[in-house]
Design a protein around this motif. Structure first.
Motif, PDB file in Angstrom:
ATOM      1  N   GLU A  62      47.328  50.994  31.312  1.00  0.00           N
ATOM      2  CA  GLU A  62      48.365  50.460  32.081  1.00  0.00           C
ATOM      3  C   GLU A  62      48.207  50.944  33.365  1.00  0.00           C
ATOM      4  N   LEU A  63      48.897  50.119  34.343  1.00  0.00           N
ATOM      5  CA  LEU A  63      49.019  50.491  35.690  1.00  0.00           C
ATOM      6  C   LEU A  63      50.534  51.019  35.912  1.00  0.00           C
ATOM      7  N   ALA A  64      50.530  52.350  36.514  1.00  0.00           N
ATOM      8  CA  ALA A  64      51.736  52.967  36.640  1.00  0.00           C
ATOM      9  C   ALA A  64      52.674  52.265  37.795  1.00  0.00           C
ATOM     10  N   ASP A  65      53.944  52.264  37.145  1.00  0.00           N
ATOM     11  CA  ASP A  65      55.234  51.557  38.076  1.00  0.00           C
ATOM     12  C   ASP A  65      55.098  52.074  39.361  1.00  0.00           C
ATOM     13  N   GLU A  66      54.843  53.333  39.646  1.00  0.00           N
ATOM     14  CA  GLU A  66      54.994  53.951  41.304  1.00  0.00           C
ATOM     15  C   GLU A  66      53.628  53.270  41.749  1.00  0.00           C
TER      16      GLU A  66
ATOM     17  N   GLY B  25      45.510  46.045  33.552  1.00  0.00           N
ATOM     18  CA  GLY B  25      46.515  47.049  33.531  1.00  0.00           C
ATOM     19  C   GLY B  25      47.823  46.445  33.958  1.00  0.00           C
ATOM     20  N   ALA B  26      47.792  45.422  34.567  1.00  0.00           N
ATOM     21  CA  ALA B  26      49.132  44.861  34.927  1.00  0.00           C
ATOM     22  C   ALA B  26      48.781  43.273  35.107  1.00  0.00           C
ATOM     23  N   PHE B  27      49.601  42.527  34.614  1.00  0.00           N
ATOM     24  CA  PHE B  27      49.449  41.036  34.876  1.00  0.00           C
ATOM     25  C   PHE B  27      50.982  40.816  35.785  1.00  0.00           C
ATOM     26  N   PHE B  28      50.425  39.756  36.816  1.00  0.00           N
ATOM     27  CA  PHE B  28      51.592  39.580  37.731  1.00  0.00           C
ATOM     28  C   PHE B  28      51.443  37.831  37.911  1.00  0.00           C
ATOM     29  N   VAL B  29      52.900  37.357  38.251  1.00  0.00           N
ATOM     30  CA  VAL B  29      52.589  35.927  38.639  1.00  0.00           C
ATOM     31  C   VAL B  29      53.094  35.917  40.037  1.00  0.00           C
ATOM     32  N   VAL B  30      52.430  35.379  40.840  1.00  0.00           N
ATOM     33  CA  VAL B  30      52.776  35.247  42.390  1.00  0.00           C
ATOM     34  C   VAL B  30      53.547  33.991  42.308  1.00  0.00           C
ATOM     35  N   CYS B  31      54.661  34.001  43.003  1.00  0.00           N
ATOM     36  CA  CYS B  31      55.710  32.781  43.342  1.00  0.00           C
ATOM     37  C   CYS B  31      55.849  32.696  44.691  1.00  0.00           C
ATOM     38  N   ALA B  32      55.853  31.391  45.094  1.00  0.00           N
ATOM     39  CA  ALA B  32      56.720  31.008  46.203  1.00  0.00           C
ATOM     40  C   ALA B  32      58.176  30.875  45.816  1.00  0.00           C
ATOM     41  N   ASP B  33      58.990  31.604  46.516  1.00  0.00           N
ATOM     42  CA  ASP B  33      60.599  31.690  46.482  1.00  0.00           C
ATOM     43  C   ASP B  33      61.320  31.480  47.267  1.00  0.00           C
TER      44      ASP B  33
ATOM     45  N   CYS C 237      45.472  39.545  38.065  1.00  0.00           N
ATOM     46  CA  CYS C 237      45.247  40.639  37.376  1.00  0.00           C
ATOM     47  C   CYS C 237      44.923  41.806  37.873  1.00  0.00           C
ATOM     48  N   VAL C 238      45.520  43.043  37.624  1.00  0.00           N
ATOM     49  CA  VAL C 238      45.023  44.300  38.252  1.00  0.00           C
ATOM     50  C   VAL C 238      44.580  45.272  37.260  1.00  0.00           C
ATOM     51  N   GLY C 239      43.765  46.293  37.517  1.00  0.00           N
ATOM     52  CA  GLY C 239      43.674  47.305  36.761  1.00  0.00           C
ATOM     53  C   GLY C 239      42.299  48.167  37.117  1.00  0.00           C
ATOM     54  N   GLU C 240      41.893  49.138  36.022  1.00  0.00           N
ATOM     55  CA  GLU C 240      40.668  49.861  36.286  1.00  0.00           C
ATOM     56  C   GLU C 240      39.377  49.080  35.689  1.00  0.00           C
ATOM     57  N   PRO C 241      38.623  48.830  36.690  1.00  0.00           N
ATOM     58  CA  PRO C 241      37.245  47.994  36.260  1.00  0.00           C
ATOM     59  C   PRO C 241      36.474  48.679  35.261  1.00  0.00           C
ATOM     60  N   VAL C 242      35.870  47.612  34.099  1.00  0.00           N
ATOM     61  CA  VAL C 242      34.972  48.328  33.468  1.00  0.00           C
ATOM     62  C   VAL C 242      33.731  48.563  34.355  1.00  0.00           C
ATOM     63  N   GLU C 243      33.476  47.438  35.049  1.00  0.00           N
ATOM     64  CA  GLU C 243      32.474  47.417  35.901  1.00  0.00           C
ATOM     65  C   GLU C 243      32.639  46.674  37.277  1.00  0.00           C
TER      66      GLU C 243
END
Lengths: 244, 244
Positions: free
Chosen positions: B21-25, B74-82, B159-165
């Motif tokens: 998991e991608l750390a909050d900080e 490691g984390a999944f985000f939704v990018v929104c126009a707000d 998607c963001v995280g540590e790549p396998v390759e």
């Protein structure tokens, strides 16, 4: 914090540039780096127009609302969402080409990921940049001046060059207003964050000799009436679809 | 070529992530750096939703077309126009809030400059990323699942995280197809550039065990019929205007 984070955090728009033309080779290298930005299904739906002619740049400076840096920066570019190559590829393969809001959005997003990579590349070399949304003041005049063909949709300008001075970074919304965990916050919670931020921005403007301003007031003034109401008609006439 | 150019040139989308998991900080720091991206009149028209619930992530992976990395990164985000904060600011100041295509475009562009800065920030730390346009397959289902309020317009996932390759970078269009000096090239000149690029991409695909593919063919196939035709209706129902 690594160097890249520090580079990003130093960003502030530069509006005063030294009269030094940006070298072709630097532009080519920055574009090559910027092109590595992600692109939806590899469609690469963007073009970057460099405007060199001094008369054209002066005219664009006027069209952008009298922004002198459009004429004076080391280089001026027009960032375009570009679906012309797609239409030509479809013709070549004898397929229909069917634009809709999805294809237009893909192009706007592709162009903007590319443009921001370009900005990061230029700023990493100590150059300054300024996006020019004023390009959308009168897109018909821009398209006529630059003789843009159909399916090439100008989005904004970009000034790049050697900065005369480097402005301080401007405070952004609190991270917790932008980074949302779980559910979108209640209106009450958003209002509390905006009140906090209005305090920050009010101090920021006051310290720069512009008292009585804050973020909410600026935003409320900006959106109180429709601006640039020709955009939908312009993009449609040039080959975009904004429905379906 | 400096380190930033090298970082940008190494980019390739990562679709296989280690289960870390991608750390909050780290997320907070990357968002704070990304927020320094340029924003039209400082309106900062975007939000980043982090989805943590494993059931929601599995459901989103399905909605995005069966992309396992949406659940596994490691984390999944939704990018929104707000534009929700703008509407609230206008209410606070008792001003009308008048959206049109200009305000929607500003929000899509703001969000995408921010998102690309975020990607650069994460990649500078050795993390891998992947934009997920498949989020737009069924925006009603996404908005219902995440209980998105009006004026918050989901654009794409990340998607963001540590790549396998780390995949090899994929060849882009020739620089001269994208960087245009003076006038937009003739159709004939564009076709010649596309033919050159089709050769490059054909070799690229062949070397990866996918012979018979090239760029023009892929693009022609992609645009031959309308996809995601609910977008205009969705965004309008949520408070956007795509006219005027």
């Amino acid at each position: 914090m690594n160097d890249t984070h520090e580079l990003l955090r130093r960003h502030a728009s530069v509006r005063a540039f030294r009269p030094v033309e940006l070298a072709d080779e630097r532009v080519r290298e920055a574009v090559a780096s910027a092109q590595m930005a992600s692109t939806s299904s590899h469609v690469q739906a963007y073009s970057l127009l460099r405007v060199r002619d001094p008369n054209e740049r002066r005219r664009l400076a006027e069209l952008c609302g009298g922004q002198a840096q459009v004429a004076e920066a080391g280089a001026f570019f027009v960032v375009c969402a570009d679906q012309r190559r797609h239409r030509l590829a479809a013709e070549l393969r004898e397929r229909p080409y069917v634009p809709n809001l999805e294809t237009f959005l893909v192009a706007v997003i592709d162009a903007s990921l590319f443009a921001q990579n370009l900005v990061v590349a230029f700023e990493s070399e100590g150059l300054g940049v300024c996006y020019i949304g004023g390009l959308r003041n009168d897109l018909d005049a821009v398209a006529e001046l630059l003789e843009l063909p159909h399916d090439v949709f100008p989005l904004y300008g970009l000034c790049v060059g050697e900065p005369v001075e480097r402005p301080d970074a401007k405070p952004r919304l609190p991270v917790e207003a932008v980074l949302i965990e779980g559910r979108y916050p209640s209106d009450e919670a958003v209002r509390a964050l905006l009140a906090e931020y209005d305090g920050v921005m009010s101090s920021y403007y006051e310290s720069r000799g512009r008292p009585g301003r804050d973020w909410s007031g600026g935003v409320a003034a900006k959106f109180r009436e429709a601006r640039r109401s020709h955009l939908a008609s312009f993009y449609r006439r040039r080959g975009a679809e904004l429905d379906g």
